[in-house]
Motif scaffolding. Sequence first.
Motif, PDB file in Angstrom:
ATOM      1  N   ASN A  79       0.833  -1.195   0.000  1.00  0.00           N
ATOM      2  CA  ASN A  79       0.000   0.000   0.000  1.00  0.00           C
ATOM      3  C   ASN A  79       0.878   1.260   0.000  1.00  0.00           C
ATOM      4  N   ARG A  82       2.063   1.832  -3.475  1.00  0.00           N
ATOM      5  CA  ARG A  82       0.959   2.312  -4.305  1.00  0.00           C
ATOM      6  C   ARG A  82       0.660   3.782  -4.025  1.00  0.00           C
ATOM      7  N   ILE A  83       0.666   4.173  -2.755  1.00  0.00           N
ATOM      8  CA  ILE A  83       0.413   5.573  -2.389  1.00  0.00           C
ATOM      9  C   ILE A  83       1.476   6.469  -3.018  1.00  0.00           C
ATOM     10  N   ASN A 113       1.060   6.550  -6.920  1.00  0.00           N
ATOM     11  CA  ASN A 113      -0.143   7.214  -7.428  1.00  0.00           C
ATOM     12  C   ASN A 113      -0.305   8.659  -6.965  1.00  0.00           C
ATOM     13  N   LYS A 114       0.173   8.986  -5.781  1.00  0.00           N
ATOM     14  CA  LYS A 114      -0.092  10.307  -5.217  1.00  0.00           C
ATOM     15  C   LYS A 114       1.120  11.234  -5.162  1.00  0.00           C
ATOM     16  N   TRP A 158      -1.236   8.061   5.516  1.00  0.00           N
ATOM     17  CA  TRP A 158      -0.237   7.524   4.600  1.00  0.00           C
ATOM     18  C   TRP A 158       1.097   7.268   5.289  1.00  0.00           C
TER      19      TRP A 158
END
Length: 112
Positions: A33, A36-37, A40-41, A91
């Motif tokens: 995760n 992915r954070i 993507n961010k 996050w």
Amino acid sequence: MKKLLLICALMTLSICTEASSYASEQKVKKVNNGQRIFRNKLQRKCGFTASHWASQYTQNEWEAFQANGTFKKELVSMCKKNISTIFKDKWEEPLYLFAVEYAKDTGKRPRC
């Protein structure tokens, strides 16, 4: 009596094994995760990949940032653009776990 004791011991061992595998499975999910954070961010705003970011420091250095409460500050300062406005507190844990998992001294590289 011996059979009963053996059965109890085996059941206890299997329960402990399941609990520890569940905990490690949850950690793997959080590490993934975190990647992915970042991808993507934060990746476009920071100007580098998650792998490059995590390998900037050793595991001990990432752990020190987390212990001192400066993890978020260090992440924000590394990025080219200001990400403090979009950074969410939830996050922090997955990003921290990702950074420690793929730190400079681990030799690991995340899957794309």
